[in-house]
Design a protein around this motif. Structure first.
Motif, PDB file in Angstrom:
ATOM      1  N   SER A  25      29.947  30.507  13.732  1.00 36.71           N
ATOM      2  CA  SER A  25      30.737  31.005  12.615  1.00 36.71           C
ATOM      3  C   SER A  25      32.197  30.605  12.787  1.00 36.71           C
ATOM      4  O   SER A  25      32.631  30.220  13.875  1.00 36.71           O
ATOM      5  CB  SER A  25      30.610  32.541  12.579  1.00 36.71           C
ATOM      6  N   PHE A  26      32.947  30.679  11.692  1.00 38.86           N
ATOM      7  CA  PHE A  26      34.402  30.548  11.736  1.00 38.86           C
ATOM      8  C   PHE A  26      34.934  31.711  10.915  1.00 38.86           C
ATOM      9  O   PHE A  26      34.541  31.873   9.753  1.00 38.86           O
ATOM     10  CB  PHE A  26      34.847  29.193  11.170  1.00 38.86           C
ATOM     11  N   ARG A  27      35.761  32.524  11.512  1.00 38.49           N
ATOM     12  CA  ARG A  27      36.107  33.829  10.951  1.00 38.49           C
ATOM     13  C   ARG A  27      36.564  33.762   9.496  1.00 38.49           C
ATOM     14  O   ARG A  27      36.180  34.579   8.671  1.00 38.49           O
ATOM     15  CB  ARG A  27      37.190  34.471  11.840  1.00 38.49           C
ATOM     16  N   ARG A  28      37.407  32.796   9.156  1.00 36.78           N
ATOM     17  CA  ARG A  28      37.995  32.771   7.816  1.00 36.78           C
ATOM     18  C   ARG A  28      37.214  31.930   6.802  1.00 36.78           C
ATOM     19  O   ARG A  28      37.603  31.866   5.643  1.00 36.78           O
ATOM     20  CB  ARG A  28      39.443  32.265   7.891  1.00 36.78           C
ATOM     21  N   VAL A  79      25.832  28.394  11.062  1.00 37.23           N
ATOM     22  CA  VAL A  79      24.530  27.915  11.524  1.00 37.23           C
ATOM     23  C   VAL A  79      23.882  29.076  12.273  1.00 37.23           C
ATOM     24  O   VAL A  79      24.483  29.624  13.199  1.00 37.23           O
ATOM     25  CB  VAL A  79      24.664  26.704  12.478  1.00 37.23           C
ATOM     26  N   LEU A  80      22.671  29.455  11.847  1.00 41.01           N
ATOM     27  CA  LEU A  80      21.939  30.532  12.502  1.00 41.01           C
ATOM     28  C   LEU A  80      20.784  29.933  13.289  1.00 41.01           C
ATOM     29  O   LEU A  80      19.988  29.161  12.750  1.00 41.01           O
ATOM     30  CB  LEU A  80      21.397  31.528  11.467  1.00 41.01           C
ATOM     31  N   ILE A 106      18.866  27.737  10.629  1.00 41.33           N
ATOM     32  CA  ILE A 106      19.163  27.922   9.203  1.00 41.33           C
ATOM     33  C   ILE A 106      20.629  27.535   9.015  1.00 41.33           C
ATOM     34  O   ILE A 106      21.519  28.131   9.623  1.00 41.33           O
ATOM     35  CB  ILE A 106      18.890  29.376   8.746  1.00 41.33           C
ATOM     36  N   GLU A 107      20.858  26.517   8.166  1.00 40.63           N
ATOM     37  CA  GLU A 107      22.178  25.878   8.118  1.00 40.63           C
ATOM     38  C   GLU A 107      23.000  26.192   6.878  1.00 40.63           C
ATOM     39  O   GLU A 107      24.122  25.709   6.773  1.00 40.63           O
ATOM     40  CB  GLU A 107      22.018  24.356   8.178  1.00 40.63           C
TER      41      GLU A 107
END
Length: 197
Positions: A8-11, A54-55, A62-63
């Motif tokens: 993840s990327f916070r913003r 990306v999970l 799952i992208e």
């Protein structure tokens, strides 16, 4: 059982909405905060396109943020975010992702698109804001009397649009949309997913 990881990327609004759904659905997940300038090789090995979120879960990758949200909601949706499969949900999200996001990018980064002034791109985006304002005419949320997938999928992008010129947005004639966005930003769910790691 293998560990569930979310890159993840916070913003990033796409990553935001994935984190919101995972948290709402109670999916235990380890969040890996990614530096967009130095993406981790483990993430690129899973998803060569190199964008968040990306999970990695149960041997699957799952992208896409919406796919992550749908995967989580299929497991647990206690407050009916899916609105029992109402097609209006996916239609509104598609308009956000395909049309509004296009104008948002040009408004936010107007210097990269010198063909038109910033105000032109803002006016193009406002077509969607007008639509959302209308949807809020007789209820507090976009498509139901409670939070739904549509609200959660759209709010990070409306937030981004509002933040390009906060003074303009605060003075614009979108009173219901401003209240809707503020309610979302002050919600325990949003505050929790935006906490700095």
């Amino acid at each position: 059982m293998s560990q569930t990881l979310l890159y993840s990327f916070r913003r990033c609004p796409y990553a935001m909405r994935a984190r919101l759904a995972l948290r709402y659905c109670g999916v235990p997940v380890e969040i890996v905060e990614v530096s967009l300038k130095a993406k981790p090789p483990e993430m690129l090995a899973l998803s060569p396109k190199g964008t968040v979120p990306v999970l990695s879960v149960e041997g699957r990758v799952i992208e896409e943020s919406l796919d992550i949200m749908q995967w989580a909601l299929a497991r647990h949706d206690p407050d009916d975010w899916l609105l029992q499969g109402d097609p209006a949900v996916s239609a509104l999200i598609e308009e956000n992702d395909q049309v509004f996001k296009h104008h948002l990018n040009r408004y936010k980064y107007a210097e990269r698109y010198p063909e038109q002034p910033m105000e032109h791109y803002r006016a193009e985006g406002e077509v969607f804001l007008h639509k959302l304002e209308g949807l809020l005419a007789d209820r507090e949320y976009l498509l139901a009397d409670h939070l739904s997938l549509a609200d959660v999928a759209l709010a990070p992008f409306v937030r981004q649009f509002a933040h390009v010129d906060r003074a303009w947005f605060a003075g614009a004639l979108y009173g219901r949309l401003q209240v809707w966005l503020q309610r979302f930003l002050e919600s325990p769910l949003f505050i929790a997913v935006m906490a700095k790691p």
